[in-house]
Write an enzyme that holds these catalytic residues in place. Structure first.
Site, PDB file in Angstrom:
ATOM      1  N   HIS A 186       0.829  -1.212   0.000  1.00 52.88           N
ATOM      2  CA  HIS A 186       0.000   0.000   0.000  1.00 52.88           C
ATOM      3  C   HIS A 186       0.864   1.262   0.000  1.00 52.88           C
ATOM      4  CE1 HIS A 186      -3.376  -2.655   0.985  1.00 52.88           C
ATOM      5  NE2 HIS A 186      -2.603  -3.161   1.921  1.00 52.88           N
TER       6      HIS A 186
ATOM      7  N   SER B 258      16.186  15.362 -21.155  1.00 55.44           N
ATOM      8  CA  SER B 258      15.178  16.417 -21.210  1.00 55.44           C
ATOM      9  C   SER B 258      15.691  17.526 -22.106  1.00 55.44           C
ATOM     10  CB  SER B 258      14.900  16.961 -19.803  1.00 55.44           C
ATOM     11  OG  SER B 258      14.174  18.176 -19.864  1.00 55.44           O
TER      12      SER B 258
END
Length: 455
Positions: A169, A294
């Site tokens: 979780h 990038s």
């Protein structure tokens, strides 16, 4: 506009053309035509061996010539068939006429030419051709998956002993090892590869509606079902389907495509997990000279291979799901919807191969970052709450779970000292207390190392 990888409509034949090149010899239009020619000539040869008075046994020369049409099939041959198709508007009939043209100058074969496509419907040729194509395609795809499995299993062994904090979780959980998490994926892949290889590939050669109508009206005493089975299984190497309509019902295709979907889903799950671990700096990626992460942020080393893999495997599964859901459905004894859909087998396999290629590249760049993984683990002493309360249960200490819950749940700053102070006050045997005092998040890994090495 001239067709080349820069003008192709689909990225399968454009941007990713090199990654799917191996599939062109299996699923292209030319490959499909080649498979049809192979089926037609094997059917004709089988008929010549049946003992019909009207079709004498072909000589070794005749058989070799016919098989050579398939073995030496070229792009020019395919173009010649497509030229005939402009008139027939029927691709299988064009193949039949092309074969008849090829044997027209050989006296032996010319006399046998009317037995080309004898008693066959076009689907007898098409379904067997698809079976041949899928048999080869399945082998290539399973081999690719096996390579990925072997790489992942290799990492499982290599990193078997590196402790790592689990997260269930998204929250800190009982520790594992890096290798054990890779082993989980390898074992899942191994099972699905076996399932993919185990699917039986079926074909039929039983006429217009599956009852040998034309066969029996021409030679009523002949065992056509046994003959067809022999052609399908011994000559073409697939499994004979006894009960069909005009088309082979494609149930095996649905089974095969669903198994491939399962494999791709496992790899998508893996792509996302590795992507997350890279984000957490558990893994670094090897740099490539000149590569840019990038257009504006020079520091970036993006996990683009795992993203590319996830995206293309998603596309593969979308096509595979449609194929599996649509192909087993045909109105009455047949409709034509399967024909156009089946032309996209190469699309489904193509996106698989693009995804597998990207994942393979990504795996080749991975470098484990043991320092970051160790620091992350050492900052999570609360995960020993499970171990401590379980030992407390063994020795009958009242409310062990609740005590550890009060100590750790939602608390910040659970340290080695916090945990050991709690352990030191427990009323349990001295040897048990000593073992817990020695326990660290890095050593609380159960059988993880053994399980990692076992895959």
């Amino acid at each position: 506009m001239e067709l080349n990888p820069l003008t192709a409509l689909s990225p399968i034949d454009g941007r990713y053309a090199r990654q799917t090149d191996a599939l062109r010899d299996i699923f292209s239009e030319c490959a499909f035509m080649n498979a049809r020619v192979r089926v037609e000539v094997e059917w004709l040869i089988s008929l010549s061996e049946a003992g019909f008075a009207e079709l004498p046994h072909l000589s070794d020369h005749g058989k070799a010539f016919l098989r050579g049409l398939a073995d030496n099939f070229s792009l020019a041959d395919c173009e010649a068939i497509k030229e005939i198709e402009k008139t027939t508007n029927h691709d299988v009939k064009a193949v039949e006429y092309w074969i008849k043209n090829q044997v027209a100058h050989d006296e032996e074969l010319k006399s046998a030419s009317e037995f080309v496509h004898f008693s066959c419907t076009s689907e007898d040729i098409n379904n067997t051709s698809h079976a041949i194509m899928l048999k080869r395609g399945r082998e290539a795809l399973a081999d690719y998956l096996q390579q990925i499995h072997d790489t992942i299993a290799g990492f499982a062994h290599q990193w078997a002993e590196i402790p790592m904090l689990s997260r269930t979780h998204g929250q800190t959980a009982s520790p594992t090892t890096v290798g054990k998490e890779f082993a989980n994926v390898a074992v899942r892949l191994e099972r699905v590869i076996e399932a993919i290889r185990a699917v039986k590939i079926y074909a039929k050669m039983n006429g217009a509606v599956g009852n040998y109508n034309a066969h029996l009206v021409s030679y009523p005493e002949y065992d056509w079902e046994a003959h067809s089975r022999k052609v399908v299984e011994e000559r073409l190497g697939v499994t004979f389907n006894t009960h069909t309509i005009q088309i082979e019902p494609h149930d095996y295709m649905a089974e095969l495509f669903h198994q491939i979907e399962r494999a791709n889903t496992i790899l998508i799950d893996f792509d996302r997990d590795v992507w997350g671990y890279i984000s957490m700096h558990f893994f670094k990626q090897k740099l490539r000279e000149g590569e840019v992460g990038s257009s504006t942020m020079p520091h970036k080393v993006n996990p683009i291979d795992f993203e590319n893999s996830e995206g293309n495997l998603g596309l593969a599964n979308a096509v595979l799901d449609h194929l599996a859901g649509k192909l087993p459905i045909s109105r009455w004894q047949r409709d034509l919807t399967d024909s156009t859909v089946l032309r996209n087998l190469g699309v489904a396999f193509g996106y698989c191969f693009i995804g597998y290629n990207a994942l393979t590249r990504g795996l080749g760049k991975l470098q484990v970052n043991e320092q970051v993984i160790a620091a992350d683990l050492d900052n999570a002493w609360e995960v020993l709450a499970e171990a401590v309360q379980t030992v407390m249960r063994r020795y009958g200490v009242p409310h062990p779970y609740e005590q550890l819950k009060a100590l750790t749940r939602g608390k910040d700053g659970i340290t080695k000292e916090t945990m050991r102070e709690f352990i030191s006050n427990l009323d349990i045997p001295a040897d048990a207390k000593a073992s817990l005092m020695e326990l660290t998040p890095a050593t609380y890994i159960g059988k993880a190392v053994e399980l990692a090495r076992r895959c």
